[in-house]
Design a protein around this motif. Structure first.
Motif, short mmCIF file in Angstrom:
data_model
loop_
_atom_site.label_atom_id
_atom_site.label_comp_id
_atom_site.label_asym_id
_atom_site.label_seq_id
_atom_site.Cartn_x
_atom_site.Cartn_y
_atom_site.Cartn_z
N GLY A 1 3.25 4.24 -16.20
CA GLY A 1 2.88 2.73 -17.29
C GLY A 1 1.83 1.92 -17.39
N GLU A 2 1.18 1.51 -18.31
CA GLU A 2 -0.27 0.65 -18.33
C GLU A 2 0.19 -0.22 -18.04
OE1 GLU A 2 -1.00 1.04 -21.93
OE2 GLU A 2 0.65 0.10 -23.27
N SER A 3 2.03 -0.73 -17.25
CA SER A 3 2.21 -2.42 -17.38
C SER A 3 2.75 -2.31 -15.37
CB SER A 3 3.17 -2.69 -18.09
OG SER A 3 3.02 -2.96 -18.89
N TRP B 1 2.06 -2.70 -4.71
CA TRP B 1 1.53 -3.00 -3.67
C TRP B 1 2.45 -2.65 -2.42
CZ3 TRP B 1 4.38 -5.75 -7.53
CH2 TRP B 1 4.59 -6.54 -7.05
N TYR B 2 1.23 -3.10 -1.03
CA TYR B 2 3.06 -2.70 -0.06
C TYR B 2 2.48 -3.97 0.35
CZ TYR B 2 4.25 0.18 4.38
OH TYR B 2 4.55 0.75 4.53
N ARG C 1 -1.64 -6.57 -5.37
CA ARG C 1 -1.70 -5.87 -6.15
C ARG C 1 -2.57 -5.63 -6.46
NH1 ARG C 1 3.81 -9.28 -9.05
NH2 ARG C 1 3.83 -10.08 -7.23
N ILE C 2 -2.21 -3.95 -6.89
CA ILE C 2 -3.45 -3.22 -7.87
C ILE C 2 -2.80 -2.69 -9.32
CG2 ILE C 2 -4.82 -3.24 -6.47
CD1 ILE C 2 -3.48 0.23 -6.37
N GLY C 3 -3.07 -2.42 -10.48
CA GLY C 3 -2.75 -1.91 -11.59
C GLY C 3 -2.79 -0.60 -11.35
N PRO C 4 -2.49 0.11 -13.05
CA PRO C 4 -2.24 1.51 -13.17
C PRO C 4 -3.54 2.19 -12.63
CG PRO C 4 -1.05 0.85 -14.87
CD PRO C 4 -1.55 -0.26 -13.93
N GLU C 5 -4.52 1.65 -13.74
CA GLU C 5 -6.04 1.85 -13.62
C GLU C 5 -6.63 2.65 -12.32
OE1 GLU C 5 -7.59 4.21 -15.73
OE2 GLU C 5 -6.05 4.28 -17.17
N GLN C 6 -6.04 1.27 -11.44
CA GLN C 6 -7.16 1.02 -10.89
C GLN C 6 -6.43 2.32 -9.54
OE1 GLN C 6 -7.47 -2.22 -8.15
NE2 GLN C 6 -7.94 -1.77 -6.03
N ALA C 7 -4.69 2.69 -9.59
CA ALA C 7 -4.38 3.44 -8.30
C ALA C 7 -4.89 4.93 -8.84
CB ALA C 7 -2.79 3.30 -8.78
#
Length: 251
Positions: free
Chosen positions: A118-120, A124-125, A158-164
């Motif tokens: 999802g976009e939200s 992170w690891y 932390r990264i968001g979904p688009e970066q992932a």
């Protein structure tokens, strides 16, 4: 016998050829404890034994897919719960990710064959910053560009979904309320495809990917565990004690 809480730590349902496996600890952000490890391990076996052609792995609730290990209730054998590490899974598995996907949750997602978020969603690891790791995450080095893998595993940012998605961790990003529906549509395509071809292509691609030492060790331990807990082992021991020929059944 496991108590009700342990039995419900992972939910398994089947509908129209699709098995849905849900981590069911929403109040704890679906963190991984012993019951979740056992539940996922058993769920993969259930899926393997079924006629269903595709599985979806998700978490109950909108806050988290899986927020990593529950360090207060965790014995560190997470490899047992990972598809194609703890249990060989020849059929495709899709991760449907909403909310937090942290630590061991990222490992579970990355070892699924396909992933939608999802976009939200946030990834992170943080193990290097927490001081704890099972090490299985190192297998991502052969599943995404090495610099991206190093950045993700070492920095704990932390990264968001688009970066992932750009890093190769996700296939698609969708609206938060469309994640499961999108995964189900993808699963339906797989269910309607030729199962032997899907199995062959998945197997050949996984055989092409290099495995980390811990991943190889987990696979080996999983194979040996099947022998250790088999009915044939019990029969062999009983036959030896009773001084008779064993009757093995391959179970």
């Amino acid at each position: 016998m496991a108590d009700e809480q342990e039995q419900d730590a992972v939910l398994v349902s089947s509908n129209n050829g699709i098995t849905t496996i849900s981590i069911n600890r929403p109040k704890q952000l679906n963190t991984i404890n012993d019951a979740v490890i056992e539940g996922l391990h058993n769920a993969w076996h259930t899926f393997n034994a079924s006629d269903d052609r595709c599985a979806i792995l998700t978490g109950v609730g909108a806050k988290a897919f899986c927020a990593g290990a529950d360090l207060g209730s965790f014995r560190g054998e997470m490899w047992e719960s990972i598809p194609n590490v703890g249990v060989r899974v020849d059929k495709p598995v899709i991760a449907a990710v909403n909310g937090y996907c942290v630590g061991g949750g990222c490992v579970l997602m990355l070892y699924c064959d396909l992933a939608i978020a999802g976009e939200s969603a946030q990834f992170w690891y943080p193990e290097a910053q927490v001081g704890f790791t099972g090490g299985v995450v190192t297998g991502i080095a052969s599943r995404m560009p090495l610099k991206f893998a190093m950045e993700f595993a070492l920095l704990g940012e932390r990264i968001g979904p688009e970066q992932a998605r750009q890093m190769g961790m996700l296939n698609r990003v969708t609206a938060d309320d469309e994640v499961l529906a999108s995964a189900e549509r993808m699963a339906r395509t797989l269910c309607d495809s030729a199962p032997l071809v899907v199995k062959a292509l998945k197997g050949l691609m996984l055989d092409t990917v290099s495995r980390s030492p811990l991943e190889v060790a987990g696979v080996a331990r999983g194979q040996l565990a099947e022998v250790l807990h088999s009915a044939d082992r019990q029969e062999g021991i009983a036959a030896f004690r009773e001084k008779r020929a064993p009757k093995f059944q391959g179970k």
